[in-house]
Design a protein around this motif. Structure first.
Motif, PDB file in Angstrom:
ATOM      1  N   ASP B   6       0.826  -1.197   0.000  1.00  0.00           N
ATOM      2  CA  ASP B   6       0.000   0.000   0.000  1.00  0.00           C
ATOM      3  C   ASP B   6       0.862   1.249   0.000  1.00  0.00           C
ATOM      4  OD1 ASP B   6      -2.687  -0.437  -0.155  1.00  0.00           O
ATOM      5  OD2 ASP B   6      -2.868  -0.993   1.971  1.00  0.00           O
ATOM      6  N   GLN B   7       0.214   2.397  -0.171  1.00  0.00           N
ATOM      7  CA  GLN B   7       0.937   3.670  -0.147  1.00  0.00           C
ATOM      8  C   GLN B   7       1.304   4.117   1.266  1.00  0.00           C
ATOM      9  OE1 GLN B   7       2.247   5.396  -2.743  1.00  0.00           O
ATOM     10  NE2 GLN B   7       1.642   3.529  -3.828  1.00  0.00           N
ATOM     11  N   PHE B   8       0.575   3.621   2.274  1.00  0.00           N
ATOM     12  CA  PHE B   8       0.771   4.061   3.672  1.00  0.00           C
ATOM     13  C   PHE B   8       0.742   5.591   3.767  1.00  0.00           C
ATOM     14  CE2 PHE B   8       3.079  -0.076   3.877  1.00  0.00           C
ATOM     15  CZ  PHE B   8       2.325  -0.671   4.862  1.00  0.00           C
ATOM     16  N   GLU B   9      -0.460   6.183   3.712  1.00  0.00           N
ATOM     17  CA  GLU B   9      -0.620   7.644   3.766  1.00  0.00           C
ATOM     18  C   GLU B   9      -0.030   8.217   5.059  1.00  0.00           C
ATOM     19  OE1 GLU B   9      -2.335   9.501   1.269  1.00  0.00           O
ATOM     20  OE2 GLU B   9      -2.269   7.659   0.092  1.00  0.00           O
ATOM     21  N   ASP B  10      -0.283   7.549   6.166  1.00  0.00           N
ATOM     22  CA  ASP B  10       0.130   8.108   7.460  1.00  0.00           C
ATOM     23  C   ASP B  10       1.508   7.607   7.871  1.00  0.00           C
ATOM     24  OD1 ASP B  10      -2.304   9.359   7.666  1.00  0.00           O
ATOM     25  OD2 ASP B  10      -3.237   7.638   8.657  1.00  0.00           O
ATOM     26  N   GLU B  26       2.870   3.940  11.665  1.00  0.00           N
ATOM     27  CA  GLU B  26       2.871   3.379  13.009  1.00  0.00           C
ATOM     28  C   GLU B  26       2.288   1.957  13.006  1.00  0.00           C
ATOM     29  OE1 GLU B  26      -1.119   5.719  14.578  1.00  0.00           O
ATOM     30  OE2 GLU B  26       0.362   4.986  16.043  1.00  0.00           O
ATOM     31  N   GLY B  27       2.635   1.196  14.006  1.00  0.00           N
ATOM     32  CA  GLY B  27       2.084  -0.157  14.126  1.00  0.00           C
ATOM     33  C   GLY B  27       2.891  -1.225  13.418  1.00  0.00           C
ATOM     34  N   ALA B  33      10.367  -1.961   9.292  1.00  0.00           N
ATOM     35  CA  ALA B  33      10.966  -0.646   9.049  1.00  0.00           C
ATOM     36  C   ALA B  33      12.305  -0.800   8.329  1.00  0.00           C
ATOM     37  CB  ALA B  33      11.154   0.096  10.372  1.00  0.00           C
ATOM     38  N   ILE B  34      13.100  -1.759   8.778  1.00  0.00           N
ATOM     39  CA  ILE B  34      14.433  -1.956   8.195  1.00  0.00           C
ATOM     40  C   ILE B  34      14.335  -2.490   6.760  1.00  0.00           C
ATOM     41  CG2 ILE B  34      16.608  -3.248   8.384  1.00  0.00           C
ATOM     42  CD1 ILE B  34      16.108  -3.321  11.451  1.00  0.00           C
ATOM     43  N   VAL B  82       7.741  -0.193  16.011  1.00  0.00           N
ATOM     44  CA  VAL B  82       8.431   1.104  15.939  1.00  0.00           C
ATOM     45  C   VAL B  82       7.751   2.106  16.874  1.00  0.00           C
ATOM     46  CG1 VAL B  82       9.320   0.873  13.588  1.00  0.00           C
ATOM     47  CG2 VAL B  82       7.038   1.812  13.946  1.00  0.00           C
ATOM     48  N   ARG B  83       8.558   3.042  17.385  1.00  0.00           N
ATOM     49  CA  ARG B  83       8.056   4.067  18.282  1.00  0.00           C
ATOM     50  C   ARG B  83       8.711   5.369  17.853  1.00  0.00           C
ATOM     51  NH1 ARG B  83       9.987   1.735  22.423  1.00  0.00           N
ATOM     52  NH2 ARG B  83      11.747   3.139  22.333  1.00  0.00           N
ATOM     53  N   ASP B  84       7.966   6.468  17.952  1.00  0.00           N
ATOM     54  CA  ASP B  84       8.509   7.750  17.517  1.00  0.00           C
ATOM     55  C   ASP B  84       9.812   8.055  18.267  1.00  0.00           C
ATOM     56  OD1 ASP B  84       8.033   9.846  15.688  1.00  0.00           O
ATOM     57  OD2 ASP B  84       7.580  11.188  17.365  1.00  0.00           O
TER      58      ASP B  84
END
Lengths: 469, 96
Positions: B6-10, B26-27, B33-34, B82-84
């Protein structure tokens, strides 16, 4: 947080969710410890917030988990995600790690519902980035919405390969080759089990449809492959499939492998419970009764970690265990007996095809006949050559070979290599794998830091505890 | 390497991987992420020979995804979200 519970369930896949929900619905105090961030296990991973695009591909069977997850959420059971259990004691005490700190909780009953894993099988190049287990990559798709880079080659044996090929195809990933290692003679050993399987024509028809779809969608479909290897310097770039002594090489950015599913036995091993050997699927499974009871009154096993029967069966087994625990703890009602009977009937119906499928996809005989240079223990990088040399120098016990070579002593704690170590040693010594003692499993069965271990909040030891340990 | 379906808007979580900054949805797991957003094909090096290694099982069993997260080594990237502000380092630890 409460430390004493009537039931502690380890794992929130279909068995754990059904068992925990049912126990809580019957008025028991239930704690669920799960490593994943949300309920579902591997089969229903991320069922609560799945992306539409992935949902469309996974279809009806995946959606079955939605009801189950909701049932768990509203059941009153305390669900703890991202929590790793690392020790289970015979008296029902469980240590677990959450957010970098550990503590101990006590259950009157502990249900081990930790599921199954893909059988790890070493081959040349299997440690290269880009090589991964097929079912695992499917689980990664469910949780993280990612697909592997094409062209993808899929190799091995078992229905999950077809499932994964189908998902990738529908998401536009190029699967350029499908190398099936299922021996053609397997059909013969599966035939005697066909009659009961025919009562589940729905299941068999689905399998045939998946097979036909795969043959249509993949670049090349090769049956009767004897073995395969991954080639590349720092990443897989090609896959070689061997058939009748002839090698076929295909370019690949990803190689997905699958060689069947085996129960996860770390806690039943850590508890030193009795295990039985399944000669068809070649794995150990805990010796439990039809309710999931072990020889320890406080410990139950539910779902695929007892024997691999798949998600729907796991759910039924979880519920059957819940009713058995309810009876033992004086909960539930008169209705339970009837319900138990009906569940057993449903389970029997679910298992009609199992012997057929298990025989059909029995591990190929040459699974551990790997070349000397192949890494068996991925963590400590121990090769087949080292293991064979130790055997021929007189080391006959797997624990000895482990101690000398470090095979099985890395961070995965032998999860990836112990079955291959035993199989290789068995074939070197001419013994049966089931006659060699499996490697010992000791707590902590998860890697936690020494500081965390030292600072763990433990329950006070009482007299009863001392006398039993 | 992995590709998002998907594009992952957020993309509202900011992390660093080997000191390089990324915005990721997020999530998702650190492994995602890597491999899927950070442009990496591996997570760590092997302990003995220092070969590149990447996740093999994706279910918390193989431990090939061990990374350093916020200074703490040997974290299973497939079992951590992942976390900000999270700092991830691909682990390059060799045993003696």
């Amino acid at each position: 947080m409460k430390t004493k519970w009537e039931v502690i369930v380890v794992g929130a896949g279909p068995a754990g969710m059904a068992c925990a929900a049912s126990c809580a619905e019957q008025g028991m105090g239930v704690l669920v410890l799960d490593e994943q961030p949300s309920p579902g296990g591997q089969i229903y991973r991320n069922i609560e917030r799945q992306r539409d695009k992935v949902l469309a591909v996974l279809g009806q069977e995946y959606l079955r988990g939605a009801g189950l997850a909701t049932r768990l959420r509203i059941s009153g059971a305390e669900y703890k995600p991202l929590s790793k259990a690392w020790k289970v004691e015979s008296n029902g005490r469980v240590c677990f790690s959450e957010n970098g700190s550990s503590r101990e909780v006590q259950g009157k009953r502990v249900v081990l519902a930790i599921g199954a894993m893909e059988r790890p099988v070493p081959f040349s190049g299997w440690t290269l980035p880009g090589v991964a287990e097929a079912g695992g990559v499917d689980a990664f798709l469910k949780s993280d919405g990612l697909v592997p880079q094409g062209p993808v080659a899929i190799a091995g044996s078992g229905p999950i390969m077809l499932l994964v090929a189908g998902h990738l195809n529908k998401l536009g990933v190029e699967v350029n080759s499908f190398f099936d290692t299922t021996p053609s003679l397997s059909v013969l050993s599966a035939l005697p089990h066909l009659l009961p399987a025919l009562r589940r024509v729905d299941y068999l028809a689905k399998g045939v449809a998946m097979l036909m779809e795969t043959r249509k969608s993949v670049g090349q479909y090769k049956r009767g492959v004897s073995h395969y290897e991954a080639v590349g310097a720092e990443h897989v770039t090609a896959v070689v499939a061997h058939k009748h002594g002839k090698a076929t090489t295909v370019p690949a950015s990803t190689l997905l492998v699958h060689e069947g599913i085996i129960p996860r036995t770390e806690f039943t091993r850590q508890l030193r419970l009795a295990h039985k050997w399944d000669g068809v699927q070649r794995y150990w499974y805990p010796d439990i009764d039809e309710d999931g009871r072990t020889s320890l009154p406080a410990i139950f096993v539910a779902g695929d970690s007892g024997f691999v029967h798949g998600g729907v069966a796991a759910e039924l087994k979880g519920e059957i265990t819940a009713l058995a625990i309810a009876a033992e703890l004086g909960k539930g009602g008169a209705f339970n007996e009837k319900r138990q009977k009906s569940l057993r009937k449903q389970l029997a119906h679910e298992l009609l095809t199992r012997s057929f499928v298990d025989a059909m996809y029995s591990p190929r005989p040459n699974l551990s006949a790997v070349d000397d240079h192949v890494t068996v223990c991925r963590c400590e990088e121990v090769t087949a050559k080292t293991i064979r040399a130790l055997v021929s120098s007189g080391q006959t016990a797997p624990e000895q070979v482990k101690a000398v070579s470090r095979c099985g002593m890395g961070p995965c704690q032998g999860r990836m290599c112990s079955s291959s170590l035993i199989e290789i040693m068995a074939s070197e010594t001419g013994k049966n794998a089931q006659d060699l003692p499996p490697l010992n499993v000791r707590p902590p069965v998860r890697n936690i830091g020494l500081g965390e271990l030292a600072n763990a909040t433990l329950l006070p030891h009482n007299a009863a505890q001392k006398s039993s340990s | 390497m992995f590709i998002p379906v998907d594009q992952f808007e957020d993309r509202n979580v900011t992390i660093t991987i080997d000191k390089q900054e990324f915005q990721v949805p997020e999530g998702i797991s650190v492994a995602a992420a890597i491999l899927g957003h950070g442009g990496h094909a591996d997570c760590r090096c092997s302990f003995v020979h220092g070969e590149k290694r990447a996740p093999f099982c994706f279910i918390g069993v193989c431990h090939e995804c061990l990374v350093e997260i916020d200074g703490k080594p040997n974290q299973q990237a497939c079992l951590v979200l992942v976390r900000d502000g999270m700092h991830i380092v691909k682990q390059q630890v060799k045993e003696g």
